[in-house]
Design an enzyme around this catalytic site. Structure first.
Site, PDB file in Angstrom:
ATOM      1  N   CYS A 146       0.795  -1.044   0.135  1.00 33.98           N
ATOM      2  CA  CYS A 146      -0.234   0.441   0.004  1.00 33.98           C
ATOM      3  C   CYS A 146       0.944   1.372   0.097  1.00 33.98           C
ATOM      4  O   CYS A 146       0.590   1.879   0.130  1.00 33.98           O
ATOM      5  CB  CYS A 146      -1.492   0.261   1.314  1.00 33.98           C
ATOM      6  SG  CYS A 146      -2.292  -1.277   1.006  1.00 33.98           S
TER       7      CYS A 146
ATOM      8  N   HIS B 179      -9.373   3.935  -1.227  1.00 37.11           N
ATOM      9  CA  HIS B 179      -7.038   3.738  -1.525  1.00 37.11           C
ATOM     10  C   HIS B 179      -6.966   2.335  -2.473  1.00 37.11           C
ATOM     11  O   HIS B 179      -7.047   1.557  -2.580  1.00 37.11           O
ATOM     12  CB  HIS B 179      -7.610   2.948   0.004  1.00 37.11           C
ATOM     13  CG  HIS B 179      -6.115   2.091  -0.088  1.00 37.11           C
ATOM     14  ND1 HIS B 179      -4.693   2.681  -0.748  1.00 37.11           N
ATOM     15  CD2 HIS B 179      -5.483   0.987   1.186  1.00 37.11           C
ATOM     16  CE1 HIS B 179      -4.105   1.876   0.070  1.00 37.11           C
ATOM     17  NE2 HIS B 179      -4.202   1.113   1.132  1.00 37.11           N
TER      18      HIS B 179
ATOM     19  N   CYS C  34       0.014   2.484   6.493  1.00 40.63           N
ATOM     20  CA  CYS C  34       0.382   1.440   6.717  1.00 40.63           C
ATOM     21  C   CYS C  34       0.929  -0.092   6.001  1.00 40.63           C
ATOM     22  O   CYS C  34       0.257   0.680   4.422  1.00 40.63           O
ATOM     23  CB  CYS C  34      -0.995  -0.228   7.753  1.00 40.63           C
ATOM     24  SG  CYS C  34      -1.831   0.613   6.947  1.00 40.63           S
TER      25      CYS C  34
END
Length: 387
Positions: A91, A343, A373
């Site tokens: 991510c 996201h 994260c």
């Protein structure tokens, strides 16, 4: 500004499309190409002067395969002389792309580098290979438990983002109701930001698509409370999780010499960059030690930071971070986060940086901190200073 600094000259992003929305059918290379063209045009820089293009992307299969950084630059009609490389730190891929680009500038090996990211999750769902194998949530442990060394060290514990987010909720005693209140706040702040035009300067409309599709105006705590948990017996629901999305984003980094030679206007400097790791099974709590490490290395405290962007992969991640850091929540994700805005994995890192830069400029803040994260129990931290 002394030699060896990495200066942010421009930052731009597409609107964030929701799954199956306005960007769903756009080829990822074309989506990134649109952002790269907008970045070069807005900066007013000769694209021949760019020395490298570093893009974050994960699940690099199908249309996202084949070094999409290079493909996107060429699809944009930009010079063949400029190379590109694709980065996968899960991510945090495009935040790491920014770090690599900034490090190249700070080391003196490059003067002008593009960093960014792209992800079309409508076309290539997260954990694509797992889904192809018939696992609807992409929870298969194949990438991990097929390794004898991994199993010897971590056993057969589940390794996926849902399990990690649940562990965080349990270990930091974050209730479902608390997460739902944070999720509602995210939507409300995103809607307000849209209505007040906070994202207009940073967004390059793509065709008829000019605004973020994720924020829900009509959501309520009552609606959230009616949802089933993602995992039986768990606290997490879709309402407190980041949205599956499509987008691209990009940032132009320059040395002081490049700024002088090309007549550019720096908007911020990279004050600090670092990355840390911790428990890969809990996976998503690494922003906590990473933030502590970054602030210590930078000789700063959160009192020095005017704005924070921490990725809302799940509400439990942000709330645990707030618990441990003691940060004032009023300066965190002030325009909403990924629960509302989405996201788009590989694009999120520089999307957050783009929003952070523009919000510092809008509010007159000096320092901004970004963290998120990442799979494998990792987290990047970037601190910028508006100039």
């Amino acid at each position: 500004m002394s030699r060896g600094e990495a200066l942010i000259v421009e930052a731009v992003r597409t609107p964030v499309g929701k799954r199956g929305g306005a960007l769903a059918d756009v080829h990822p290379a074309d989506m990134a190409a649109h952002t790269l063209r907008a970045l070069v045009e807005r900066a007013g820089v000769d694209p021949e002067a760019v020395e490298d293009v570093v893009l974050g992307c994960l699940d690099t299969v199908g249309p996202q395969a084949g070094d999409i950084a290079r493909t996107a630059w060429l699809a944009a009609g930009l010079p063949e002389s400029v190379p590109g490389v694709t980065v996968d730190r899960q991510c945090g891929s495009s935040q790491q792309a920014l770090h690599f680009a900034a490090q190249a500038v700070m080391s003196g090996t490059c003067d002008l580098v593009v960093a960014g990211g792209v992800q079309n999750m409508s076309q290539i769902p997260i954990a694509y290979a797992s889904r192809q194998a018939g696992d609807p949530l992409g929870l298969t442990e194949g990438p991990y438990h097929g390794s004898t060394g991994w199993r010897a060290r971590y056993g057969d514990a589940p390794v996926n983002q849902f399990h990690g987010a649940e562990l965080i909720a349990e270990q930091w005693d974050v209730s479902r109701e608390e997460m739902e209140r944070w999720a509602l706040r995210s939507h409300q702040r995103a809607v307000r930001a849209l209505d007040e035009g906070h994202f207009e300067r940073e967004t390059a409309p793509l065709g008829d698509h000019a605004t973020d599709e994720g924020p829900r105006r009509g959501t309520t705590l009552e609606k959230m409370a009616s949802l089933d948990p993602l995992v039986e017996g768990g606290r997490l629901t879709a309402a407190v999780s980041s949205q599956i999305s499509d987008a691209s984003s990009a940032v132009l980094l320059a040395s002081e010499e490049a700024v002088r030679v090309h007549g550019l206007t720096p908007r911020a400097r990279v004050h600090h960059l670092s990355a840390r790791g911790e428990d890969p099974v809990r996976m998503l709590s690494a922003p906590i030690p990473a933030t502590a490490h970054a602030l210590e290395r930078a000789g700063m405290s959160l009192d020095d930071i005017d704005l924070v962007e921490i990725n809302e992969a799940f509400a439990s991640v942000v709330l645990a971070w707030l618990r441990d850091t003691g940060c004032d929540p009023e300066k965190v994700n002030v325009n909403g986060g990924a629960i509302a805005l989405g996201h788009p994995l590989g694009a999120t890192g520089t999307r957050l940086m783009t929003t952070l830069l523009h919000e510092l400029e809008r509010t007159g803040g000096r320092y901004g901190l970004q963290t998120m994260c990442e799979g494998g129990g990792q987290a990047n931290v970037t601190v910028i200073e508006r100039v």
